[in-house]
Design a protein around this motif. Structure first.
Motif, PDB file in Angstrom:
ATOM      1  N   GLN A  36      -2.032  -1.167   6.752  1.00 22.38           N
ATOM      2  CA  GLN A  36      -0.836  -2.001   6.644  1.00 22.38           C
ATOM      3  C   GLN A  36      -1.168  -3.498   6.765  1.00 22.38           C
ATOM      4  N   ASP A  37      -2.312  -3.825   7.368  1.00 24.56           N
ATOM      5  CA  ASP A  37      -2.738  -5.215   7.481  1.00 24.56           C
ATOM      6  C   ASP A  37      -3.285  -5.749   6.163  1.00 24.56           C
ATOM      7  N   ILE A  38      -3.674  -4.843   5.270  1.00 31.08           N
ATOM      8  CA  ILE A  38      -4.282  -5.217   3.993  1.00 31.08           C
ATOM      9  C   ILE A  38      -3.329  -4.974   2.832  1.00 31.08           C
ATOM     10  N   ASN A  39      -2.674  -3.827   2.862  1.00 37.09           N
ATOM     11  CA  ASN A  39      -1.776  -3.440   1.773  1.00 37.09           C
ATOM     12  C   ASN A  39      -0.442  -4.167   1.932  1.00 37.09           C
ATOM     13  N   MET A  40       0.075  -4.723   0.842  1.00 35.44           N
ATOM     14  CA  MET A  40       1.294  -5.519   0.886  1.00 35.44           C
ATOM     15  C   MET A  40       2.577  -4.680   0.771  1.00 35.44           C
ATOM     16  N   MET A  41       2.452  -3.384   0.646  1.00 36.18           N
ATOM     17  CA  MET A  41       3.617  -2.505   0.564  1.00 36.18           C
ATOM     18  C   MET A  41       4.245  -2.368   1.956  1.00 36.18           C
ATOM     19  N   PRO A  42       5.546  -2.063   2.013  1.00 30.28           N
ATOM     20  CA  PRO A  42       6.186  -1.830   3.321  1.00 30.28           C
ATOM     21  C   PRO A  42       5.513  -0.668   4.067  1.00 30.28           C
ATOM     22  N   ALA A  43       5.395  -0.816   5.378  1.00 24.25           N
ATOM     23  CA  ALA A  43       4.686   0.159   6.216  1.00 24.25           C
ATOM     24  C   ALA A  43       5.236   1.575   6.064  1.00 24.25           C
ATOM     25  N   PRO A  64      -1.067  -3.987  -4.265  1.00 24.70           N
ATOM     26  CA  PRO A  64      -1.514  -5.348  -3.972  1.00 24.70           C
ATOM     27  C   PRO A  64      -2.168  -5.346  -2.585  1.00 24.70           C
ATOM     28  N   HIS A  65      -3.396  -5.812  -2.512  1.00 26.52           N
ATOM     29  CA  HIS A  65      -4.122  -5.889  -1.240  1.00 26.52           C
ATOM     30  C   HIS A  65      -4.419  -7.347  -0.923  1.00 26.52           C
ATOM     31  N   LYS A  66      -4.310  -7.668   0.362  1.00 28.47           N
ATOM     32  CA  LYS A  66      -4.536  -9.036   0.818  1.00 28.47           C
ATOM     33  C   LYS A  66      -5.902  -9.143   1.482  1.00 28.47           C
ATOM     34  N   ARG A  67      -6.691 -10.112   1.008  1.00 30.90           N
ATOM     35  CA  ARG A  67      -8.003 -10.348   1.600  1.00 30.90           C
ATOM     36  C   ARG A  67      -7.880 -11.282   2.806  1.00 30.90           C
ATOM     37  N   ARG A  73      -5.061  -9.366  -4.296  1.00 29.93           N
ATOM     38  CA  ARG A  73      -5.753  -8.739  -5.420  1.00 29.93           C
ATOM     39  C   ARG A  73      -5.090  -7.393  -5.712  1.00 29.93           C
ATOM     40  N   MET A  74      -4.981  -7.054  -6.976  1.00 31.47           N
ATOM     41  CA  MET A  74      -4.452  -5.743  -7.370  1.00 31.47           C
ATOM     42  C   MET A  74      -5.620  -4.760  -7.390  1.00 31.47           C
ATOM     43  N   VAL A  75      -5.397  -3.581  -6.804  1.00 31.19           N
ATOM     44  CA  VAL A  75      -6.458  -2.586  -6.716  1.00 31.19           C
ATOM     45  C   VAL A  75      -5.950  -1.207  -7.135  1.00 31.19           C
ATOM     46  N   ASP A  76      -6.839  -0.464  -7.760  1.00 33.53           N
ATOM     47  CA  ASP A  76      -6.627   0.964  -7.980  1.00 33.53           C
ATOM     48  C   ASP A  76      -7.201   1.656  -6.755  1.00 33.53           C
ATOM     49  N   LEU A  90      -8.329  10.227   5.607  1.00 31.63           N
ATOM     50  CA  LEU A  90      -8.165   9.914   4.195  1.00 31.63           C
ATOM     51  C   LEU A  90      -9.365   9.085   3.760  1.00 31.63           C
ATOM     52  N   TYR A  91      -9.996   9.526   2.702  1.00 29.22           N
ATOM     53  CA  TYR A  91     -11.138   8.825   2.133  1.00 29.22           C
ATOM     54  C   TYR A  91     -10.650   8.149   0.860  1.00 29.22           C
ATOM     55  N   SER A  92     -10.802   6.833   0.781  1.00 27.92           N
ATOM     56  CA  SER A  92     -10.295   6.083  -0.362  1.00 27.92           C
ATOM     57  C   SER A  92     -11.404   5.298  -1.039  1.00 27.92           C
ATOM     58  N   ILE A  93     -11.403   5.351  -2.358  1.00 23.51           N
ATOM     59  CA  ILE A  93     -12.289   4.539  -3.187  1.00 23.51           C
ATOM     60  C   ILE A  93     -11.395   3.533  -3.900  1.00 23.51           C
ATOM     61  N   ILE A  94     -11.781   2.257  -3.853  1.00 21.09           N
ATOM     62  CA  ILE A  94     -10.921   1.169  -4.303  1.00 21.09           C
ATOM     63  C   ILE A  94     -11.639   0.342  -5.361  1.00 21.09           C
ATOM     64  N   PHE A  95     -10.903   0.003  -6.419  1.00 20.42           N
ATOM     65  CA  PHE A  95     -11.430  -0.823  -7.505  1.00 20.42           C
ATOM     66  C   PHE A  95     -10.533  -2.038  -7.689  1.00 20.42           C
ATOM     67  N   ASP A  96     -11.137  -3.202  -7.822  1.00 21.93           N
ATOM     68  CA  ASP A  96     -10.388  -4.430  -8.092  1.00 21.93           C
ATOM     69  C   ASP A  96      -9.971  -4.419  -9.566  1.00 21.93           C
ATOM     70  N   VAL A  97      -8.669  -4.403  -9.803  1.00 24.55           N
ATOM     71  CA  VAL A  97      -8.144  -4.379 -11.179  1.00 24.55           C
ATOM     72  C   VAL A  97      -7.208  -5.566 -11.423  1.00 24.55           C
ATOM     73  N   THR A  98      -7.426  -6.635 -10.685  1.00 19.98           N
ATOM     74  CA  THR A  98      -6.559  -7.803 -10.792  1.00 19.98           C
ATOM     75  C   THR A  98      -6.501  -8.326 -12.221  1.00 19.98           C
ATOM     76  N   GLU A  99      -7.641  -8.463 -12.863  1.00 17.71           N
ATOM     77  CA  GLU A  99      -7.672  -8.998 -14.233  1.00 17.71           C
ATOM     78  C   GLU A  99      -6.944  -8.065 -15.196  1.00 17.71           C
ATOM     79  N   ARG A 100      -7.164  -6.768 -15.059  1.00 19.62           N
ATOM     80  CA  ARG A 100      -6.485  -5.804 -15.935  1.00 19.62           C
ATOM     81  C   ARG A 100      -4.974  -5.897 -15.776  1.00 19.62           C
ATOM     82  N   GLU A 101      -4.508  -5.960 -14.534  1.00 19.99           N
ATOM     83  CA  GLU A 101      -3.071  -6.035 -14.283  1.00 19.99           C
ATOM     84  C   GLU A 101      -2.488  -7.358 -14.774  1.00 19.99           C
TER      85      GLU A 101
END
Length: 168
Positions: A36-43, A64-67, A73-76, A90-101
């Motif tokens: 929740q500290d990184i992801n901009m979605m409501p908790a 949307p993730h906050k650095r 940055r938008m991430v998949d 939960l194991y998560s793999i994250i890709f920066d897709v800001t340019e694509r979005e």
């Protein structure tokens, strides 16, 4: 970029070096955060999505993730439940897709602008794809051809114009 997190709280349990580099935090700083500290979605929404992953109902997201520097940055995110020492994580793999979005958003805006331009023109205009199949027609073209959009779309242009010429 990889995270391991506790599903109920969203607490980040571990992360790889790529996550540290991307987000700008040290490993200890990341481990002191929750998603929740990184992801901009409501908790509450994030909690529900984590539960969906835990129940294996959903595994892919765009967020949307906050650095650390404040940049968004938008991430998949591809996320799966795993068991470690009899506990679910939960194991998560994250890709920066800001340019694509960004490109997707620009394409949508351009498409809407062209749509507005096409519909507001007084002259009849018909658009086709590379194969000559009608994809768009403005109101003036429909009136000239005395056709509905449904009658024109997805048909070869030469067929419609030939039929129109025969009717005249």
């Amino acid at each position: 970029i990889m995270f391991l997190m506790e599903p109920l709280t969203g607490r980040i349990v571990d992360a790889n070096t790529s996550a540290c580099n991307f987000y700008g935090y040290s490993i200890d700083e990341l481990k002191s955060l929750s998603i929740q500290d990184i992801n901009m979605m409501p908790a509450k929404e994030l909690y529900n999505l984590r539960m969906n992953v835990l129940k294996q109902e959903q595994k892919y997201f765009v967020f949307p993730h906050k650095r650390k520097d404040g940049q968004i940055r938008m991430v998949d995110v591809y996320s799966s439940p795993i068991l470690l020492m009899e506990k679910p994580f939960l194991y998560s793999i994250i890709f920066d897709v800001t340019e694509r979005e960004f490109q997707r958003s620009e394409l949508y805006r351009e498409k809407e602008f062209l749509k507005i331009t096409l519909t507001s023109m007084g002259d009849g205009v018909i658009a086709m794809d590379i194969n000559g199949i009608i994809t768009q027609a403005n109101r003036a073209a429909l009136q000239i051809l005395k056709q509905s959009f449904e009658d024109l779309v997805d048909l070869p242009f030469y067929e419609k114009i030939t039929l129109f010429a025969i009717k005249q």
